[in-house]
Scaffold this motif. Structure first.
Motif, PDB file in Angstrom:
ATOM      1  N   PHE A  28       0.844  -1.194   0.000  1.00 19.27           N
ATOM      2  CA  PHE A  28       0.000   0.000   0.000  1.00 19.27           C
ATOM      3  C   PHE A  28       0.878   1.240   0.000  1.00 19.27           C
ATOM      4  N   GLU A  32      -3.071   5.220   1.140  1.00 14.18           N
ATOM      5  CA  GLU A  32      -3.967   4.067   1.257  1.00 14.18           C
ATOM      6  C   GLU A  32      -3.928   3.477   2.666  1.00 14.18           C
ATOM      7  N   THR A  35      -6.397   5.750   4.407  1.00 16.82           N
ATOM      8  CA  THR A  35      -7.790   5.684   3.951  1.00 16.82           C
ATOM      9  C   THR A  35      -8.361   4.268   4.003  1.00 16.82           C
ATOM     10  N   GLN A  36      -7.507   3.250   3.890  1.00 15.68           N
ATOM     11  CA  GLN A  36      -7.978   1.864   3.886  1.00 15.68           C
ATOM     12  C   GLN A  36      -7.459   1.122   5.114  1.00 15.68           C
ATOM     13  N   ARG A  37      -7.470   1.798   6.211  1.00 18.94           N
ATOM     14  CA  ARG A  37      -6.911   1.251   7.449  1.00 18.94           C
ATOM     15  C   ARG A  37      -7.552  -0.080   7.826  1.00 18.94           C
ATOM     16  N   GLU A  38      -8.863  -0.179   7.690  1.00 20.66           N
ATOM     17  CA  GLU A  38      -9.565  -1.416   8.054  1.00 20.66           C
ATOM     18  C   GLU A  38      -9.113  -2.585   7.175  1.00 20.66           C
ATOM     19  N   ALA A  39      -8.984  -2.375   5.877  1.00 22.18           N
ATOM     20  CA  ALA A  39      -8.553  -3.441   4.958  1.00 22.18           C
ATOM     21  C   ALA A  39      -7.119  -3.865   5.277  1.00 22.18           C
ATOM     22  N   VAL A  40      -6.258  -2.884   5.548  1.00 22.71           N
ATOM     23  CA  VAL A  40      -4.866  -3.196   5.896  1.00 22.71           C
ATOM     24  C   VAL A  40      -4.834  -4.018   7.181  1.00 22.71           C
ATOM     25  N   SER A  41      -5.602  -3.592   8.161  1.00 18.97           N
ATOM     26  CA  SER A  41      -5.655  -4.291   9.441  1.00 18.97           C
ATOM     27  C   SER A  41      -6.145  -5.727   9.258  1.00 18.97           C
ATOM     28  N   ASN A  42      -7.171  -5.928   8.454  1.00 19.42           N
ATOM     29  CA  ASN A  42      -7.693  -7.278   8.208  1.00 19.42           C
ATOM     30  C   ASN A  42      -6.657  -8.169   7.532  1.00 19.42           C
ATOM     31  N   ARG A  43      -5.927  -7.610   6.567  1.00 24.18           N
ATOM     32  CA  ARG A  43      -4.903  -8.421   5.868  1.00 24.18           C
ATOM     33  C   ARG A  43      -3.757  -8.781   6.808  1.00 24.18           C
TER      34      ARG A  43
END
Length: 176
Positions: A28, A32, A35-43
């Motif tokens: 990322f 990103e 802005t995409q903290r939740e997606a990064v955290s999930n991955r």
């Protein structure tokens, strides 16, 4: 525990944690990550669980609680936000100027149409209306002056407008 030793939590977890964090974060860009903290955290969570299971370690929960960036990046993000706000402000000023220009055009067109209507009416019916307006205005001025105690009317005694000898009527302003 036999292969990893008793201090596995101090040797294995930081190692796989750093490995997974670096691998996921590298996918990322900095914007990103914000802005995409939740997606990064999930991955990161999914990859950490997978890597920990390879060492027979069961993780119950993984959460990213604090994410910081260097001063340069933070400054760059702030400068970008300021630039975007200034661009938005400039766009607003341009739109406002365009609306004012359009209002001026519409106003000028309206005044032009009104002047045309008046010209046509004067041409058709004569200047009687203009004469009436002139008389009404003169009457208003005379009433206003008559109420003022510092103004006195001095008739010239001549034949009025167009009279000979340069005689005329005067208004005398008296100041105390």
């Amino acid at each position: 525990m036999q292969n990893l030793g008793q201090d596995y939590d101090e040797r294995v977890l930081p190692s796989i944690g750093n490995e997974v964090l670096k691998a996921i974060v590298a996918q990322f860009d900095a914007a990103e990550l914000i802005t995409q903290r939740e997606a990064v955290s999930n991955r990161i969570r999914a990859e950490l669980l997978k890597r920990a299971s390879e060492f027979n370690i069961a993780l119950e929960d993984v959460s990213i609680t604090h994410m910081t960036f260097g001063r340069e990046f933070t400054k760059a993000v702030e400068e970008k936000q300021i630039a975007q706000q200034e661009a938005e402000r400039a766009r607003f000023i341009v739109e406002k100027a365009e609306q004012e220009r359009q209002a001026n055009v519409i106003r000028a067109e309206g005044e032009s149409e009104a002047a045309d209507v008046i010209s046509k009416a004067v041409a058709k019916s004569g200047d009687g209306l203009i004469q009436i307006r002139r008389i009404e205005t003169q009457k208003e001025v005379a009433q206003m002056l008559a109420q003022n105690q510092n103004v006195t009317y001095l008739p010239g005694g001549g034949s009025g407008e167009g009279g000979s000898g340069g005689k005329g009527n005067f208004l005398l302003g008296l100041r105390s």
